[in-house]
Design a protein around this motif. Sequence first.
Motif, PDB file in Angstrom:
ATOM      1  N   ASN A 152      -5.777  28.671 -42.534  1.00  0.00           N
ATOM      2  CA  ASN A 152      -5.863  30.113 -42.334  1.00  0.00           C
ATOM      3  C   ASN A 152      -5.561  30.867 -43.627  1.00  0.00           C
ATOM      4  N   ASP A 153      -4.563  30.386 -44.387  1.00  0.00           N
ATOM      5  CA  ASP A 153      -4.233  31.011 -45.668  1.00  0.00           C
ATOM      6  C   ASP A 153      -5.389  30.888 -46.654  1.00  0.00           C
ATOM      7  N   SER A 201      -6.853  38.123 -36.265  1.00  0.00           N
ATOM      8  CA  SER A 201      -6.846  37.004 -37.213  1.00  0.00           C
ATOM      9  C   SER A 201      -7.603  35.822 -36.633  1.00  0.00           C
ATOM     10  N   LYS A 202      -8.100  34.991 -37.519  1.00  0.00           N
ATOM     11  CA  LYS A 202      -8.785  33.780 -37.080  1.00  0.00           C
ATOM     12  C   LYS A 202      -7.811  32.807 -36.413  1.00  0.00           C
ATOM     13  N   HIS A 203      -6.562  32.824 -36.871  1.00  0.00           N
ATOM     14  CA  HIS A 203      -5.551  31.966 -36.256  1.00  0.00           C
ATOM     15  C   HIS A 203      -5.375  32.331 -34.788  1.00  0.00           C
ATOM     16  N   THR A 254     -16.993  35.127 -37.101  1.00  0.00           N
ATOM     17  CA  THR A 254     -16.775  36.566 -37.005  1.00  0.00           C
ATOM     18  C   THR A 254     -18.101  37.300 -37.017  1.00  0.00           C
ATOM     19  N   ASN A 302      -8.168  33.306 -45.783  1.00  0.00           N
ATOM     20  CA  ASN A 302      -7.841  34.681 -46.173  1.00  0.00           C
ATOM     21  C   ASN A 302      -7.879  34.897 -47.678  1.00  0.00           C
ATOM     22  N   SER A 303      -7.882  33.797 -48.436  1.00  0.00           N
ATOM     23  CA  SER A 303      -7.834  33.927 -49.896  1.00  0.00           C
ATOM     24  C   SER A 303      -9.206  34.019 -50.539  1.00  0.00           C
ATOM     25  N   ASP A 309     -16.105  36.498 -45.023  1.00  0.00           N
ATOM     26  CA  ASP A 309     -15.458  36.215 -43.740  1.00  0.00           C
ATOM     27  C   ASP A 309     -15.913  34.836 -43.270  1.00  0.00           C
TER      28      ASP A 309
END
Length: 746
Positions: free
Chosen positions: A457-458, A672-674, A703, A461-462, A466
Amino acid sequence: MAHFKDDLDPAFRGAGASPGLEIWCVENLRLVLVPKSSHGKFFSGSAYLVLHTFFLRSGSAWHEIHYWIGRDAKKVDSILASDKALELDLALGSQAVQYREVQGEETQKFLSYFKPCIIPVEGVFSSGQADLETSTYQVSLFTCKGDRVAHIKEVPFTRSSLNHNDVFILDTAFKIFLFSGCNSSSQERAKALEVVQYIKETKHSGKCDIATIEDGKFVADPDAGEFWSLFGGYAPIPKDLPCNSLQLPECPATKLFWITTQGKMCENAPGMLVKEMLSSDKCYMLDCEAEIFVWMGRSTSMTERKASISATEDFVRAQGKSTEIKLTFLTEGSETASFKSYFGDWPEKAEPKLYEEGRGKVAAIFKQQGYDVKELPDDNEEANLFMDICGERKVWRVDSGNLNVVPVVEPMKFYSGDCYIVQYTYLSGGREENLFYAWLGQKSLMDDRVQAISCMNDLVNSVKGDPAMAQIVEGREPLQFFFILKILVIFKGGKSTGYKTFIAENDNADETYHDSKTALFRVEGTSSYNMQAIQVDEVASSLNSSYCFILKTETSTYTWIGNLSSVRDHDLLDRMLDLINPTWQAVLVREGSEPDSFWTTLGGKAEYTREKKIKEFIEDPNLYVLASLEGDLKVKEIFNYSQDDLTTEDVLILDCHSDIYVWVGRHSSVNSKHQALTLGLKFLEKKKSLRQHQLEPPLYVVTEGSEPPFFTCFFQWDPSKANMLGNSFERKLALLKGKTEKLGVL
């Protein structure tokens, strides 16, 4: 296609030979075929029979039968429609599911055939009567309920019919008004706009104005002023009274009844239901309170089946049950997932024999009718991956919350006790896209799995854009994952600190592969760009006649060729042997001619799988909307779905059975995707509790606006629809008014 018999209704000749809808209406106690130009037009004084035929992904045809009862239909016509549904099912091989539809309470599946809606017409169907045009246009007021399919009901043209919760359509001679109650959702308003467009095209020949009225707008707005003037002037709508309707219990009590040939109900003893309770020479009723099923054994006669349906309808009336109660009729062998979920021991999968028979026989019938039936690919054909497989790969091993870079070499080496993250960067539609996988080894620790998801997930997001991400468990990898890694060896054991600590604290033997240890590898794949060697237990029961294996000891190496393996498998075996260790000099062993030393290494002979590997049954995808994201997850299936059902306010699940996709709309409450992945896991647990999923399929999160091609391939995809701004209602309104250029792109 219906197999015609002398005692069957001539109206059914050729029925089911073509995919699509066929509709008959009861007229003068006989069935009359309704022309396609009149499909969707139902008279409230008549009874209809509807057949829906479509192809499954397996290549076979499937039929669903509905009989629709108008509000003012005669009882004799209703009974005839019910009887004819049974006859049609018999003509189609007694494999169709039958549904009773009551005007105003139609099932979502039935309404999905007639998008955007059906608007019943007063009167009785007449095959020889043309539509009559009246000089005075009849003003009508309708309620429009539903966000996926529209339930349309005409209500009195008075102000008192309006409320704050629903969406209303006022159809006048020169203008159609859409009035949205302040408590109605964007999805409901958007669906109502589709109905407005339908009315404009069908009743006004596309020539009339459209006006949208917001609840609370006053006469300062010209359209609002005109709208209220039709009701005699503006006046506030009173607040809605609280609903005191009876709520059905969360866990409805189920009762199973045996129906005698005389139509008498005999209740089975209470307790858990099991499949063995159903006898092929009897008919049964399963009362689940909110829905009722009639199960008809394959050996029952037409007379017995008609008696069971008649007895069930009498039961519904005698019990004072609402017309909202769904009635579904099943012949043995055509049970729905919903029906089977009430039984504790129902087999989950269709018999492979039925699958293989269905592929060829039914497809041949349709080809004779001139329809192009796409055959399933042979084992030698590569599946369409719907994506570029020549992109860039990055791989990390998860170790106590840290990410250790794994060199991208051939072959890639994973360990079953560890978790890995794969980032794949590829080109799609002229732009760079990313796809992330968290691969969870079968023997990996729960802590490592949680850390792997968090680290993925990190990483997601980095990066820009998307990207889609997926959780996959060893043994259930999707095909594109193998093509991305190309050559993969999965060893026993693990390298991570958590795994090492766990086996030390529990005094477990360390299975981690080492060149000095004996090891058995099963070789799989389809080409040099998709090869795997998977370490399995060093016992004879691990062998399988459909595969090739590598058995490595301290002093020697064997390559074992199963009798059912192909020439391609043999080529992959030789290539994989060189890649694992080019210094190994292997002894070729064919199944049935193994030396004693081979069996000694495996601890002696034992039984193993010798049957031909049967291709997994291909099920059609299902689309669900998550109706509740809090507490107990609630899902609602969307039938005959399309891209338009991906509404921006919602989270949806595309269940492809071998893969599951969580689609997140940009205006949904999921941030969030999480969180989306957690919802997907809840969905999977729900399916497992209903015994509709047994294994852990790959779970993707995608998404809105960034859907990968291997997701969009399940739809007739229009990229422009995926890039619109605004909520569902604003998008539909802009399309309706031809102002899409003002929406821009995401």
